[in-house]
Enzyme design. Structure first.
Site, mmCIF file in Angstrom:
data_model
loop_
_atom_site.group_PDB
_atom_site.id
_atom_site.type_symbol
_atom_site.label_atom_id
_atom_site.label_comp_id
_atom_site.label_asym_id
_atom_site.label_seq_id
_atom_site.Cartn_x
_atom_site.Cartn_y
_atom_site.Cartn_z
ATOM 1 N N TYR A 35 21.538 -14.614 -4.570
ATOM 2 C CA TYR A 35 21.593 -16.069 -4.825
ATOM 3 C C TYR A 35 20.406 -16.807 -4.233
ATOM 4 O O TYR A 35 19.632 -16.242 -3.497
ATOM 5 C CB TYR A 35 22.936 -16.673 -4.436
ATOM 6 C CG TYR A 35 23.468 -16.598 -3.024
ATOM 7 C CD1 TYR A 35 22.698 -16.230 -1.938
ATOM 8 C CD2 TYR A 35 24.814 -16.923 -2.788
ATOM 9 C CE1 TYR A 35 23.231 -16.191 -0.665
ATOM 10 C CE2 TYR A 35 25.362 -16.881 -1.521
ATOM 11 C CZ TYR A 35 24.559 -16.515 -0.458
ATOM 12 O OH TYR A 35 25.081 -16.479 0.790
ATOM 13 N N GLU A 36 20.256 -18.040 -4.663
ATOM 14 C CA GLU A 36 19.064 -18.840 -4.308
ATOM 15 C C GLU A 36 17.781 -18.148 -4.762
ATOM 16 O O GLU A 36 16.733 -18.311 -4.147
ATOM 17 C CB GLU A 36 18.999 -19.123 -2.803
ATOM 18 C CG GLU A 36 20.242 -19.705 -2.190
ATOM 19 C CD GLU A 36 20.777 -20.910 -2.942
ATOM 20 O OE1 GLU A 36 20.010 -21.587 -3.643
ATOM 21 O OE2 GLU A 36 21.996 -21.167 -2.840
ATOM 22 N N GLY A 37 17.861 -17.433 -5.873
ATOM 23 C CA GLY A 37 16.701 -16.700 -6.385
ATOM 24 C C GLY A 37 16.697 -15.290 -5.841
ATOM 25 O O GLY A 37 16.588 -15.089 -4.636
#
Lengths: 598, 598
Positions: free
Chosen positions: B439-441
């Site tokens: 998550y968050e890239g």
């Protein structure tokens, strides 16, 4: 929903075209029945069973897990029925002696089917897997009577087996085990103690369970030299060979664990349970090594299984999932975005899995062909095979499970955030895989076994047996088409020996150097070994393409994957080589208390 | 039962002795309150809360998980009460402006407390963590009225916040998002669409939830340039600022996932929900970057958190567990076996975790001090800090989560088979950690951001800003005591630039080279960056020892860990360097269909 398709074409490429399994069977004593047609038929039937019966139960097994209620273990929905079908199809008996009711086919043929079964549903496959180990132990060390009483029932699959080693205070260090075996007047023994982590220790799939148990006789010397091996059935066996009275061995609880929920991991309490000695007194650990070597190769296979599962499912997702445009311009301009398989980093993750799956497959089946030779080869073949296996078993176990876990994680990673969600099955694959680096000897233990016992204690003889094979291959294939693979392989093969020598010299001065270098040495060995198999695969593919083939794309993919492996995976050896030689100082200089100062 | 002790001494060493945080606060506008005494008091209170309130809930959170029933989400036992206590102690307001009710303390001081909170219980920490990101977004982009209505309530912690980006068909590729915002006559908007993977999207811990939502206006251009940012409260807010009518945004379900069970990952359905534009129309993605950068550093912290947890618990186990004798002779002859901490490979695993934990701690708090400067520094400071942060954020996020997962797994591995059993908490740590690379890239996205956007698009300017700092450090410390660290660091620092140049040249000819090199480039960058922080820590430790200290063992342990990092971790850069230059051919040459031929 994750899915599984048995990679039959790839298996045939490896076992037949690369490893020459048909020539191997043609010259192997007792393998007359394993004709190419028979092999094909068995592999295809095994594939069907794995794909249709076992794969659909994999996720259910994880979700439902096993249930424990007052000593009784219930396996997940469908597990029992699948086992029944497995037994009815005669799978348990495949590679066991005809004189105990087996089909007498080679171990390596069993391994082909087992690969599919294991990949489709690892947790399920452990039930017959443990039986297989128990059977091998009984075959080698059991008396005729024991074979008659227990082995025949294991071979039909009516009963299953276990391997009871670990106790709460000892796993790796079996010398510490406490379970006691007291002789009875009738020649049997009464076993008392607690065993933990007993896979398939209790379940509802078979009418009896045959425990193979390590315990101490009353007069046994301390440590590993005082351990004996026993058979302890769940139900005592009557004179006519049927299930009789319940024995005093019970499952006390099952573990709540990270994965392989479909397999019951049991605490087994032996409360004066009736048992029978197998093999000579106090030689139990030696006898158990049979079981453990089988189990180690079986666990190496687990690494391959999770790699293959990860690859198939992440590949399918990478083809379907649309996200972002290719860096070099749209590849699917008619769609809202390109399928993620166009992105180089997604390809890197897929090819990593592919290289480990297909390379690992070659390693595993090469080893299982060595097992054939140990079982049925000539004396010279047997000796060479034993030497090679003693080297390759810890490598295969440690390296294929470590890279299996990496592959399982790469497969999950391809899914992005969706990989973390249970539905897709990728996180289960990671959880299930994680145990493989722990049981049957951790990676650290395999690495110590490899470097300490197998390589250094033989003055490098076992290593030379294998590097000589690689050397011959390199000499024979140093032509233009393969040079880009053979040259670096030859260099690594030489470096492998050089590094071994250097570590050996250091170890003579300081024993800690062995432990300090071992895991990096083991991983290094794994990368070189896999490079050898990739070079062999490339050589065959190159030859097929030169001869002309209707499967050009297939063989080219082999060359491309070999190139990928050499370009993008093999550089890891550079780091390991440096760490092998980094010495033990930076590991050993810190006092225990200092670790806690923070 | 796993346990957690906040590493206060180590944090002080890093923030005070190495990074000079007190001088930093003394010169930072608005940080007058952050005196050394105040910092100590806050850190100690934060430690107590983390150790006593949150750590005991970590395993409960995993076991119970969140429950969903008809739109209502119930968090695990104790989560709500812990949050109440957190709010009552004023923690949410720590580093927010005094004009919205905050305490006006520096962001980096908040980060110190957050480190402890996050390590003690990551799943719980995500609830306030998401709020923190929402607050930062509102602080920067909200109108005064919006700040008054929403920010003040978030600052007190009475309400929590979320970040609604992902949709079923798009995560990374936000240009594809479909959620619509239609203007209403009163200046508000009606939002319709489905968002997935919304952490803390629904729960029972606060009276209102403020969703920060990406959506498209009716006339918006296609792709990322047509995305706007909205506030959508769970309950509409009355004119007096109180909770009013229920808004048409509901949780449709929560995900069943690998870990972080204590945090609710929600599907959020917006059915004409009332929302308010934040920032200019169609500039939502730019505004969201504020949130995303905060979140990325926050996720980098997650890597550190799981590393620290793994280290502490595996260290305790390694000291207690008796198994085998040391290779160089018994170390605890009075016991049945030696504690496993005597074995070099166990030490290798412990030191790997220690090196990543303490090095990662330095990296994280260095970055959060840069955030202080971006918020409150002079123009020149701000510009430099922004440049450095733009480089270090993707490195910290990708590298610390990848090494965090490695550390979590090493921690589990130290436990052998017991690591796989839920009771010990080590497998939870692995499962919880796994999301951080997604998550968050994902790691792949961070790596592309780093190499493509941050490094190559600035012609290496951002990289130079950091390598110049390393270069200066090396020049200033090239003395005898540190030479063994400074020399290799300087060489790597130079190589970093050289590799960048080479990849840049390749990328000019073929854009795919960026994607092919990116993840190896990012990991390489991480190892060099961490080497810089280890060299700095060694430099301070060396100096303290030279000056004379009562904490000799502590500082020596720093030097020893630095040596370990340089000897046994840094060689990995060799492999990455080679793979960075391996080119895209072996990744791109295979046709999509060929992947499936097996």
């Amino acid at each position: 929903m994750p899915d599984y398709k048995a990679p039959i074409r790839d298996l045939k490429f490896i076992t037949d075209e690369v490893l020459g399994i048909h020539q191997h069977y043609a010259s192997l004593a007792g393998a007359e029945e394993a004709t190419p047609d028979m092999v094909d038929a068995i592999v295809e039937e095994g594939a069907k069973f794995a794909e249709r019966v076992l794969a659909p139960l994999n996720q259910i097994g994880d979700q439902q897990g096993c249930h424990f209620d007052n000593g009784v273990v219930t396996t997940p929905e469908g597990f029992k029925e699948a086992y029944q079908q497995y037994v009815e199809s005669g799978w348990p008996s495949l590679s066991h002696h005809t004189d105990v009711g087996g089909q007498g086919l080679p171990e390596s043929l069993g391994m082909m089917v087992t690969e599919f079964v294991a990949t489709a549903n690892w947790a399920w496959s452990m039930y017959p897997g443990l039986s297989h180990g128990a059977m091998n132990t009984l075959e080698l060390h059991g008396t005729d009577e024991q074979k008659q009483s227990y082995l025949t029932k294991l071979v039909t699959g009516e009963w299953t087996g276990t391997m009871c080693l670990t106790e709460p205070h000892c796993g790796t260090d079996l010398g510490m085990l406490k379970t006691k075996a007291t002789p009875n007047d009738d020649g049997s023994y009464s076993l008392s103690g607690t065993k933990i982590f007993i896979s398939a220790g209790e379940h509802d799939m078979a009418e009896n369970i045959v425990h193979i148990v390590l315990a101490r006789l009353p007069d046994a010397p301390a440590g590993t030299k005082g351990i004996s091996l026993f058979i302890v059935p769940k139900f005592n066996v009557t004179e006519s060979g049927e299930v009789g009275e319940r024995n005093a061995v019970h499952c006390g609880s099952i573990e709540h664990k990270m994965g392989i929920h479909g397999n019951a991991t049991c605490v087994m309490n032996f409360d004066g349970a009736k048992g029978f000695l197998i093999g000579p007194p106090n030689k139990g650990l030696n006898c158990m090594f049979t079981f453990m070597n089988t189990a180690r190769l079986g666990t190496a296979l687990q690494g391959l299984a999770h790699t293959e599962w990860a690859y198939q499912n992440s590949l399918a997702y990478a083809k379907d999932r649309l996200q972002m445009r290719s860096l070099s311009g749209p590849k699917a301009p008619d769609k809202a975005a390109d399928p993620i398989i166009v992105h180089p980093d997604v390809r890197r993750m897929l090819l990593t899995q592919k290289a480990f799956a297909e390379g690992g497959r070659a390693m595993i089946h090469y080893c299982s062909m060595l097992v054939d030779k140990v079982k049925a080869g000539s004396d010279a073949e047997k000796e060479e095979a034993e030497t090679l296996l003693s080297l390759l078993t810890p490598i295969a176990k440690a390296f294929l499970t470590e890279t299996g876990f990496e592959s399982a994680n790469q497969g999950l990673q391809v899914f992005g955030g969706h990989g973390y969600i249970a539905d897709w099955g990728m996180e289960q694959n990671v959880r299930d895989c994680r145990i493989s680096m722990l049981y049957e000897g951790t990676t650290g233990i395999q690495a110590l076994d490899l470097l300490g016992r197998k390589v250094l204690m033989t003055q490098g003889a076992t290593l030379k047996a294998f590097t000589k094979i690689i050397h011959k291959f390199c000499k024979a294939n140093d032509d233009k088409a393969l040079k880009h693979l053979v040259k670096p392989l030859a260099a690594l093969n030489k470096e492998w020996g050089d590094l071994t020598l250097k570590v050996g010299m250091k170890a003579m001065k300081n024993r800690e150097e062995v432990g300090a270098a071992s895991v990096d040495y083991c991983m290094y060995s794994g990368y070189v070994t896999l490079a050898y198999f990739w070079a062999r695969m490339a050589q065959v593919a190159q030859q097929k393409l030169a001869e002309g083939t209707t499967e050009e794309a297939f063989y080219k993919a082999k060359l491309q994957t070999a190139n990928f492996y050499f370009d993008r995976i093999l550089p890891r050896t550079k780091a390991h080589a440096e760490m092998i030689l980094a010495g033990s100082d930076s590991l050993m200089s810190m006092d225990e208390e200092q670790f806690f100062l923070r």
